[in-house]
Design an enzyme around this catalytic site. Structure first.
Site, PDB file in Angstrom:
ATOM      1  N   GLY A  25      61.538 -43.580 115.414  1.00  0.00           N
ATOM      2  CA  GLY A  25      61.106 -42.727 115.446  1.00  0.00           C
ATOM      3  C   GLY A  25      62.161 -42.387 117.112  1.00  0.00           C
ATOM      4  O   GLY A  25      63.165 -43.313 117.299  1.00  0.00           O
ATOM      5  N   GLY A  27      62.727 -39.820 119.855  1.00  0.00           N
ATOM      6  CA  GLY A  27      61.447 -38.341 121.030  1.00  0.00           C
ATOM      7  C   GLY A  27      62.062 -37.788 121.933  1.00  0.00           C
ATOM      8  O   GLY A  27      63.853 -37.586 121.400  1.00  0.00           O
ATOM      9  N   PHE A  29      63.564 -38.675 125.139  1.00  0.00           N
ATOM     10  CA  PHE A  29      64.444 -39.557 125.663  1.00  0.00           C
ATOM     11  C   PHE A  29      65.298 -39.855 124.957  1.00  0.00           C
ATOM     12  O   PHE A  29      65.833 -40.063 125.035  1.00  0.00           O
ATOM     13  CB  PHE A  29      63.345 -40.461 126.470  1.00  0.00           C
ATOM     14  N   GLY A  30      65.370 -40.199 123.229  1.00  0.00           N
ATOM     15  CA  GLY A  30      66.004 -41.088 122.648  1.00  0.00           C
ATOM     16  C   GLY A  30      65.712 -41.265 121.342  1.00  0.00           C
ATOM     17  O   GLY A  30      64.522 -40.703 120.893  1.00  0.00           O
ATOM     18  N   GLU A  31      65.431 -43.516 121.325  1.00  0.00           N
ATOM     19  CA  GLU A  31      65.151 -43.192 119.933  1.00  0.00           C
ATOM     20  C   GLU A  31      64.307 -44.678 120.190  1.00  0.00           C
ATOM     21  O   GLU A  31      64.099 -45.557 121.500  1.00  0.00           O
ATOM     22  CB  GLU A  31      66.361 -43.325 119.138  1.00  0.00           C
ATOM     23  N   LYS A  47      62.921 -48.805 123.485  1.00  0.00           N
ATOM     24  CA  LYS A  47      63.615 -47.252 123.548  1.00  0.00           C
ATOM     25  C   LYS A  47      64.556 -47.631 123.709  1.00  0.00           C
ATOM     26  O   LYS A  47      65.357 -48.456 124.787  1.00  0.00           O
ATOM     27  CB  LYS A  47      62.491 -46.642 124.388  1.00  0.00           C
ATOM     28  N   ASP A 139      51.129 -36.664 130.934  1.00  0.00           N
ATOM     29  CA  ASP A 139      51.324 -35.592 129.614  1.00  0.00           C
ATOM     30  C   ASP A 139      50.127 -36.747 128.977  1.00  0.00           C
ATOM     31  O   ASP A 139      50.732 -36.982 127.777  1.00  0.00           O
ATOM     32  CB  ASP A 139      52.550 -36.151 129.142  1.00  0.00           C
TER      33      ASP A 139
END
Length: 347
Positions: A25, A27, A29-31, A47, A139
């Site tokens: 997936g 987000g 920030f990245g992958e 990540k 969060d």
């Protein structure tokens, strides 16, 4: 590489010890990729964040994970590796299963009171530990709680510390105002919406909103239409402020309303009474158990009942944790099992 194209993630990292496999997936920030740690012979989550990302988070998250490495405490992913690898920052950690949000959707959009109660018990353990390390998450949302895999399939993990922040550094941080909203608007506390610096109370209130989402399948401030993000946040804030907690929690066990009422009354620097909050759900579980006439086990989530679970790793008895502002560490003669309410001794 063609101009403007994105660089390919490496096929391995950590001097070849971690093999990069399939993409899971992406987000802000990245992958995220699934990988395999050849030394540990274990699956890992990796990540990747572009080195020149305008809002880098992985280095900060790696620092948080190092602070949180829990030893025998359950519910936090093991941290394996962080470094710059080619065009990317790379963070490798324990591989986990589906998120709470995944399971909400699998259950038709809402949880039963029993499942919500069992979730609440583990969520409160995770947040108490995080706060004991002088950190607030900032969060809280169903996507940031994930289940373990294999024998830990019923263990709930708190993840994603990219927005986490120290609230304690030799003393409690001071309150600030006129801040932009940090976190996810649906679950954020009222004071976060009002631009206040976040502290432990805000994580706890966001948990209360999340638990009501599980029970109701939606919140009164979900799905509001707006032309801009600023307008949407303002509408969510106003709806949250105008929604009475009795109305919000109507038709559901009173423990959830009592929890939210307590969280909303906390002051910025107040030390939450985690024991009391956990007791709310110990007592609710006991009542639900009495109503159904049979024991409620730690793994009795809707998606696990009716299956064989002889090889599951037991959830450990839970000790009260010393918070940074406690004058002295609490006595710890025996562990209070926060699930059944009885005393147990660690093996």
């Amino acid at each position: 590489m063609a101009p403007g194209s994105k660089p390919t993630v490496p096929s391995s990292v950590h001097l070849g010890q971690i093999q990069v496999q399939k993409k899971l997936g992406a987000g802000c920030f990245g992958e995220v990729y699934k990988g395999f740690h050849t030394g540990l012979k274990a699956d890992v989550a990796i990540k990747f964040e572009a080195v020149h990302n305008q809002s880098p988070q992985l280095c900060h998250e790696a620092e948080m994970l190092k602070l949180l490495q829990p030893g025998d405490l359950q519910g936090f992913a093991r941290f394996f590796y962080f470094a710059e690898e080619g065009n990317y920052n790379c963070l490798a950690m324990e591989f986990l299963g589906k998120s709470l949000e995944d399971h909400v959707q699998m259950c038709g959009g809402q949880f039963s009171p029993k499942t919500a109660c069992l979730v609440a018990q583990q969520v409160l353990m995770r947040i108490e530990y995080l706060h004991s390390r002088g950190i607030v998450h900032r969060d809280i949302k169903p996507e940031n709680f994930m289940w373990g895999v294999g024998p830990k399939v019923h263990h709930l993990y708190l993840i994603d510390f990219g927005l986490s922040k120290r609230y304690w550094d030799k003393r409690h941080v001071n309150s600030s105002q006129k801040l932009s909203l940090t976190g996810t608007a649906r679950y954020a506390s009222l004071n976060a919406h009002r631009g206040m610096e976040q502290s432990r109370r805000d994580d706890l209130e966001a948990i209360g909103h999340m638990l009501m989402y599980f029970l109701r399948s939606s919140l009164p401030w979900s799905g509001l239409e707006a032309r801009t993000k600023k307008e949407k946040y303002q509408k969510i804030k106003e709806k949250k402020e105008s929604t009475n907690l009795v109305e919000l929690c109507e038709g559901h066990p009173t423990a959830f309303r009592t929890y939210l009422e307590y969280a909303r009354k906390l002051g910025f620097k107040d030390r939450p009474d985690y024991v009391m909050l956990r007791r709310l759900f110990v007592e609710l579980r006991a009542q639900l158990q009495k109503d159904q006439g049979k024991p409620i086990e730690d793994w009795h989530f809707e998606w696990l009942e009716g299956k064989e679970h002889e090889e599951l790793d037991a959830l450990l008895p839970y000790d009260d944790l010393k918070q940074p502002d406690d004058e002295a560490a609490p006595e710890r003669p025996r562990s209070l099992c926060c699930f059944c309410g009885g005393s147990q001794v660690r093996n």
